[in-house]
Design a protein around this motif. Structure first.
Motif, PDB file in Angstrom:
ATOM      1  N   LYS A 177      -5.745  15.234  -3.869  1.00  0.00           N
ATOM      2  CA  LYS A 177      -7.094  15.298  -3.299  1.00  0.00           C
ATOM      3  C   LYS A 177      -7.670  13.904  -3.041  1.00  0.00           C
ATOM      4  N   GLN A 178      -7.329  12.944  -3.906  1.00  0.00           N
ATOM      5  CA  GLN A 178      -7.942  11.616  -3.824  1.00  0.00           C
ATOM      6  C   GLN A 178      -7.151  10.614  -2.960  1.00  0.00           C
ATOM      7  N   MET A 179      -5.915  10.948  -2.606  1.00  0.00           N
ATOM      8  CA  MET A 179      -5.085   9.958  -1.910  1.00  0.00           C
ATOM      9  C   MET A 179      -5.663   9.629  -0.532  1.00  0.00           C
ATOM     10  N   PRO A 180      -5.633   8.334  -0.144  1.00  0.00           N
ATOM     11  CA  PRO A 180      -6.281   7.900   1.107  1.00  0.00           C
ATOM     12  C   PRO A 180      -5.397   8.090   2.355  1.00  0.00           C
ATOM     13  N   VAL A 181      -4.146   8.458   2.174  1.00  0.00           N
ATOM     14  CA  VAL A 181      -3.247   8.595   3.325  1.00  0.00           C
ATOM     15  C   VAL A 181      -3.203  10.049   3.781  1.00  0.00           C
ATOM     16  N   LYS A 182      -2.705  10.235   5.027  1.00  0.00           N
ATOM     17  CA  LYS A 182      -2.603  11.576   5.583  1.00  0.00           C
ATOM     18  C   LYS A 182      -1.531  12.363   4.841  1.00  0.00           C
ATOM     19  N   HIS A 183      -1.850  13.591   4.475  1.00  0.00           N
ATOM     20  CA  HIS A 183      -0.901  14.428   3.732  1.00  0.00           C
ATOM     21  C   HIS A 183       0.280  14.801   4.622  1.00  0.00           C
ATOM     22  N   ASN A 184       1.457  14.864   4.006  1.00  0.00           N
ATOM     23  CA  ASN A 184       2.625  15.355   4.749  1.00  0.00           C
ATOM     24  C   ASN A 184       3.286  16.490   3.977  1.00  0.00           C
ATOM     25  N   ALA A 185       4.331  17.053   4.564  1.00  0.00           N
ATOM     26  CA  ALA A 185       4.991  18.220   3.960  1.00  0.00           C
ATOM     27  C   ALA A 185       5.631  17.877   2.621  1.00  0.00           C
ATOM     28  N   GLY A 186       6.098  16.628   2.482  1.00  0.00           N
ATOM     29  CA  GLY A 186       6.741  16.228   1.226  1.00  0.00           C
ATOM     30  C   GLY A 186       5.806  16.330   0.036  1.00  0.00           C
ATOM     31  N   ILE A 187       4.542  15.967   0.235  1.00  0.00           N
ATOM     32  CA  ILE A 187       3.550  16.008  -0.860  1.00  0.00           C
ATOM     33  C   ILE A 187       3.280  17.451  -1.288  1.00  0.00           C
ATOM     34  N   TRP A 188       2.981  18.312  -0.302  1.00  0.00           N
ATOM     35  CA  TRP A 188       2.670  19.709  -0.644  1.00  0.00           C
ATOM     36  C   TRP A 188       3.921  20.441  -1.137  1.00  0.00           C
ATOM     37  N   GLY A 189       5.085  20.040  -0.612  1.00  0.00           N
ATOM     38  CA  GLY A 189       6.342  20.632  -1.077  1.00  0.00           C
ATOM     39  C   GLY A 189       6.611  20.312  -2.535  1.00  0.00           C
ATOM     40  N   ALA A 190       6.318  19.060  -2.927  1.00  0.00           N
ATOM     41  CA  ALA A 190       6.502  18.655  -4.324  1.00  0.00           C
ATOM     42  C   ALA A 190       5.574  19.462  -5.236  1.00  0.00           C
ATOM     43  N   LEU A 191       4.338  19.654  -4.778  1.00  0.00           N
ATOM     44  CA  LEU A 191       3.374  20.411  -5.580  1.00  0.00           C
ATOM     45  C   LEU A 191       3.786  21.886  -5.678  1.00  0.00           C
ATOM     46  N   LEU A 192       4.270  22.462  -4.586  1.00  0.00           N
ATOM     47  CA  LEU A 192       4.714  23.854  -4.589  1.00  0.00           C
ATOM     48  C   LEU A 192       5.931  24.028  -5.508  1.00  0.00           C
ATOM     49  N   GLY A 193       6.841  23.049  -5.467  1.00  0.00           N
ATOM     50  CA  GLY A 193       8.003  23.112  -6.353  1.00  0.00           C
ATOM     51  C   GLY A 193       7.614  23.080  -7.810  1.00  0.00           C
ATOM     52  N   ALA A 194       6.590  22.263  -8.149  1.00  0.00           N
ATOM     53  CA  ALA A 194       6.112  22.191  -9.530  1.00  0.00           C
ATOM     54  C   ALA A 194       5.470  23.513  -9.952  1.00  0.00           C
ATOM     55  N   LEU A 245       0.843  -1.195   0.000  1.00  0.00           N
ATOM     56  CA  LEU A 245       0.000   0.000   0.000  1.00  0.00           C
ATOM     57  C   LEU A 245       0.877   1.244   0.000  1.00  0.00           C
ATOM     58  N   PRO A 246       0.673   2.162  -0.958  1.00  0.00           N
ATOM     59  CA  PRO A 246       1.497   3.376  -0.999  1.00  0.00           C
ATOM     60  C   PRO A 246       1.325   4.213   0.263  1.00  0.00           C
ATOM     61  N   VAL A 247       2.430   4.782   0.729  1.00  0.00           N
ATOM     62  CA  VAL A 247       2.390   5.703   1.874  1.00  0.00           C
ATOM     63  C   VAL A 247       2.677   7.111   1.357  1.00  0.00           C
ATOM     64  N   ALA A 248       2.736   8.076   2.254  1.00  0.00           N
ATOM     65  CA  ALA A 248       2.868   9.478   1.862  1.00  0.00           C
ATOM     66  C   ALA A 248       4.085   9.724   0.969  1.00  0.00           C
ATOM     67  N   GLU A 249       5.221   9.031   1.288  1.00  0.00           N
ATOM     68  CA  GLU A 249       6.444   9.245   0.505  1.00  0.00           C
ATOM     69  C   GLU A 249       6.254   8.842  -0.956  1.00  0.00           C
ATOM     70  N   HIS A 250       5.501   7.761  -1.201  1.00  0.00           N
ATOM     71  CA  HIS A 250       5.264   7.323  -2.581  1.00  0.00           C
ATOM     72  C   HIS A 250       4.388   8.335  -3.329  1.00  0.00           C
ATOM     73  N   TYR A 251       3.371   8.844  -2.629  1.00  0.00           N
ATOM     74  CA  TYR A 251       2.517   9.864  -3.253  1.00  0.00           C
ATOM     75  C   TYR A 251       3.317  11.134  -3.544  1.00  0.00           C
ATOM     76  N   ALA A 252       4.237  11.497  -2.636  1.00  0.00           N
ATOM     77  CA  ALA A 252       5.062  12.692  -2.846  1.00  0.00           C
ATOM     78  C   ALA A 252       5.918  12.531  -4.108  1.00  0.00           C
ATOM     79  N   CYS A 253       6.497  11.341  -4.297  1.00  0.00           N
ATOM     80  CA  CYS A 253       7.314  11.087  -5.495  1.00  0.00           C
ATOM     81  C   CYS A 253       6.464  11.185  -6.759  1.00  0.00           C
ATOM     82  N   THR A 254       5.244  10.635  -6.694  1.00  0.00           N
ATOM     83  CA  THR A 254       4.377  10.629  -7.878  1.00  0.00           C
ATOM     84  C   THR A 254       3.858  12.035  -8.185  1.00  0.00           C
ATOM     85  N   VAL A 255       3.553  12.798  -7.143  1.00  0.00           N
ATOM     86  CA  VAL A 255       3.151  14.198  -7.339  1.00  0.00           C
ATOM     87  C   VAL A 255       4.302  14.966  -7.973  1.00  0.00           C
TER      88      VAL A 255
END
Length: 744
Positions: free
Chosen positions: A614-631, A587-597
């Motif tokens: 928006k659709q991911m079932p795991v709790k958001h972490n800074a890595g995910i939003w950081g990846a999106l902000l960088g993009a 099961l993907p965790v936050a780090e995997h979603y951050a890489c995919t984002v």
């Protein structure tokens, strides 16, 4: 006349009875009861004092033993010998030597006792000096010296002294044989055994025990069957061999065949069941025992602790007729492992006679629970600290990130071993003080301590984080010479070090030369390929891993997804992300979603990245939003950047780089009002821009440079070079953020 003598005789009989009781209480470890008997005695003789001194000494209370010795109204030779024996029993060699020198009179036992004390502590030069000074030497003294030489593997000296002994007896020969077997020199031991002029059952038992020690149970059994007249020790030695090796069926078969069983044989069989985690069988045997001693109870309590049946362990401890420190420490250890420190403390406070293991278990528990204040209080109360006590405190503070306190403890540690140094090196490395970690590696070697695999692994990790290639290469050479080159942990650290220093081909060479790689080895190299932008190589290596029969784990996918992101391999990355659950049941965790984002964001697919978030079932972490902000920075999307930044500010309210990145996005879009609002927000939250820091290797030393340090040597020259380089960058069309170059 007879009536006058009768009270004296009665008093003498009472003293004799009470002295006997003192001895019995001392042997059973019931020291507090012994103290009560001693204090209640209306009159005492020299034997009384000697018995109490022995009781104190045997229970680790050597200070009280010495106080009583000094208070004695009359001391005989036995008193002096008992006190020296007490110091010897408590490893207080220097105090024993001082007392020996001040003795008004010595007998052969005094000399032999002191020689044995020196020999036991491997001080053989001092032992031999006393031996040569002895006015008359007995066979016991010769045997003590022979045993001392044999114990430390000085077999030539032992054999030479054996042949110099006027009338060597079987004890002399068995002392040498014990040296061979205890040092696991079974080839030499068997040869010596075959050449002995005579042998007894002890000789045979020593050989059987030697083969048990080297886990050659077939040879042990062969000699066991040849013993002409076995005793209970022969049977117990063989039984122990089978039990400790996990051959529990053979152990039980031998136990059932024993012609007689003592309490040691029952304890050995119970210990075998405990080691094999067959606790019900162990308890069944425990209930059948005709008599039990403290070892029986302690072994059974420890068995319940090992399988986490703490309720049963506590019930057994409560039923124990006379509690000893080993049983209570086993119970404390169980509570410590379950993080039930209040219950552990209750048992600890109930323990009347605490040894160093008991104290260390309690202190270690507090350290593991990150309750360092309580650990320090106990540490200060501890009457006698050993190197484990000091190391536990160093490691505890290092784990908490309090390296200043760890350093303070380290400085006051009298006897530092490899573990002490490793605690400091790893503590600095884990808390980001990489230069200090390397500095302590150097200091460790200067002090004459040999680094082990852990030291090298932590030091190489520090090199990896500093990208200190030259220092890392030197460590690699030292590692090859040290004999730890084949260690798995050190090998994995080498892979990471070379990968982070940009030497991915050398990292692959290290991997290929490893004799036994594990999942961490594969993951380290995949992460190395990702870090250096070799996405296709990372995927190819991932396929090799599958062919080799290793199942990828969560860390593997973080590495390979990161590689796809850095190399722009969108389809491959998304396919791998999809295969995690479908093919590998991970099961993907936050780090995997951050890489995919990050993967989608780098490809400009910001809407898809946002939908995934928006659709991911795991709790958001800074890595995910950081990846999106960088993009958003790359593809200039200030509106989405605002949303991502708000989430980041909630998770990391004091991280400067998030505010700077948002400010730069709006600056590029010409939204200066928003830039100003971000700066105001930073001030309101007390966020300050941290000075940039860089490391560079100069003559095999790691030097740190801070961007806001005006006292840095040759600062003006550095700024001139930076401005010249930036001018050349502009002339060939490279763009950069000029705010990063602050040489005002």
């Amino acid at each position: 006349m007879t009536s006058k003598l009768k009270p004296i005789a009665d008093r003498g009989s009472l003293i004799y009875t009470q002295n006997l009781k003192l001895t019995q209480l001392s042997k059973s470890g019931r020291i507090e009861e012994a103290v009560k008997v001693f204090d209640s005695m209306p009159s005492r003789n020299t034997v009384t004092y000697n018995s109490m001194i022995s009781a104190y000494a045997k229970n680790g209370r050597i200070t009280e033993a010495r106080r009583l010795f000094d208070q004695m109204p009359f001391k005989n030779l036995v008193s002096w010998n008992t006190m020296i024996s007490g110091y010897s029993h408590n490893d207080s060699l220097s105090e024993a030597a001082k007392l020996f020198e001040t003795m008004p009179k010595r007998d052969q036992f005094s000399w032999t006792l002191m020689i044995t004390c020196y020999a036991r502590n491997r001080e053989l030069v001092a032992a031999r000096r006393l031996f040569d000074q002895m006015p008359v030497r007995s066979s016991v003294c010769y045997n003590a010296m022979i045993a001392g030489y044999a114990k430390v593997g000085m077999f030539e000296d032992a054999v030479r002294l054996l042949h110099e002994t006027p009338c060597p007896d079987l004890v002399s020969w068995n002392s040498v044989l014990a040296g061979y077997t205890q040092n696991q020199e079974m080839g030499l031991g068997v040869k010596f055994f075959e050449g002995m002029p005579e042998r007894d059952v002890i000789s045979w038992n020593l050989v059987v025990d030697g083969f048990v020690r080297v886990n050659d149970l077939d040879s042990a059994w062969e000699f066991f069957e040849r013993i002409p007249d076995r005793n209970v020790v022969s049977w117990v030695t063989m039984l122990n061999g089978y039990a400790r090796s996990g051959r529990i069926v053979e152990a039980r078969r031998l136990f059932d065949r024993m012609p007689e069983r003592n309490v040691v044989s029952w304890n050995a069989m119970i210990a075998g069941y405990v080691q094999s985690l067959e606790i019900e069988e162990a308890f069944k045997l425990f209930t059948e025992m005709p008599e039990r001693n403290s070892v029986s109870w302690t072994t059974m309590i420890n068995g319940y602790v090992r399988v986490e049946k703490l309720k049963e362990a506590r019930e057994l401890l409560n039923k124990m007729p006379f509690k000893n420190v080993a049983a209570q420490t086993a119970m404390i250890s169980g509570y410590v492992q379950s993080m039930r420190m209040d219950e552990a403390l209750k048992i600890f406070e109930e323990t009347s006679t605490r040894d160093v293991v008991c104290w260390n278990t309690m202190i270690s528990g507090y350290a593991q629970c990150r309750r360092m204040d309580e650990a320090m209080k106990l540490f200060k109360r501890m009457p006698r600290k050993d190197v484990v006590s000091w190391n536990t405190m160093i490691a505890g503070y290092a784990q908490e990130g309090q390296m200043d306190k760890a350093m303070e403890i380290f400085k006051h540690t009298r006897e530092r071993n490899v573990v002490s140094w490793n605690s400091m090196v790893s503590g600095f490395a884990q808390n980001g003080f990489y230069s200090d970690a390397l500095k302590h590696f150097v200091l460790m070697r200067k002090e004459g301590k040999k680094p082990d695999w852990s030291t090298y692994a932590c030091s190489l990790s520090a090199c990896a984080n500093l990208a200190a290639l030259q220092v890392g290469m030197q460590l690699h050479l030292l590692l090859l010479r040290s004999g730890h080159a084949d260690d798995l942990f050190a090998g994995n650290a080498l892979i990471t070090m070379y990968s982070r220093c940009g030497r991915i081909s050398t990292a692959r060479q290290v991997f290929d030369e490893m004799k036994n790689e594990d999942i961490i080895s594969w993951n380290s190299l995949i992460a190395g390929y990702a870090l250096n932008g070799y996405g296709k190589e990372a995927i190819s290596f991932f396929r090799e891993m599958e062919i080799a029969g290793l199942c990828p784990d969560e860390v593997t996918f973080v590495g390979v997804l990161s590689a796809c992101s850095h190399a722009g391999l969108i389809d491959e990355g998304l396919d791998l992300f999809d295969s995690m659950t479908r093919r590998y049941s991970i099961l993907p965790v936050a780090e995997h979603y951050a890489c995919t984002v990050d993967l989608l964001g780098r490809a400009g697919r910001l809407e898809a990245a946002y939908e995934l978030v928006k659709q991911m079932p795991v709790k958001h972490n800074a890595g995910i939003w950081g990846a999106l902000l960088g993009a958003c920075k790359i593809y200039k999307n200030p509106d989405l950047a605002n949303f991502a930044a708000e989430k980041l500010f909630e998770l990391e309210p004091h991280k400067t780089s998030n505010y700077v990145l948002l400010s730069n996005i709006h600056a590029e879009a010409g939204r200066w009002d928003v830039v100003e609002r971000v700066r105001v927000l930073m001030k309101e939250k007390g966020v300050q821009k941290q000075p940039g820091c860089s490391w560079i290797e100069i003559r095999n030393m790691v030097c740190a440079f801070f961007s806001d340090d005006p006292m840095q040597p040759r600062n003006a020259e550095v700024c001139l070079v930076l401005k010249a380089v930036s001018g050349q960058m502009r002339s060939i069309g490279w763009s950069y953020d000029s705010s990063l170059l602050d040489c005002s």
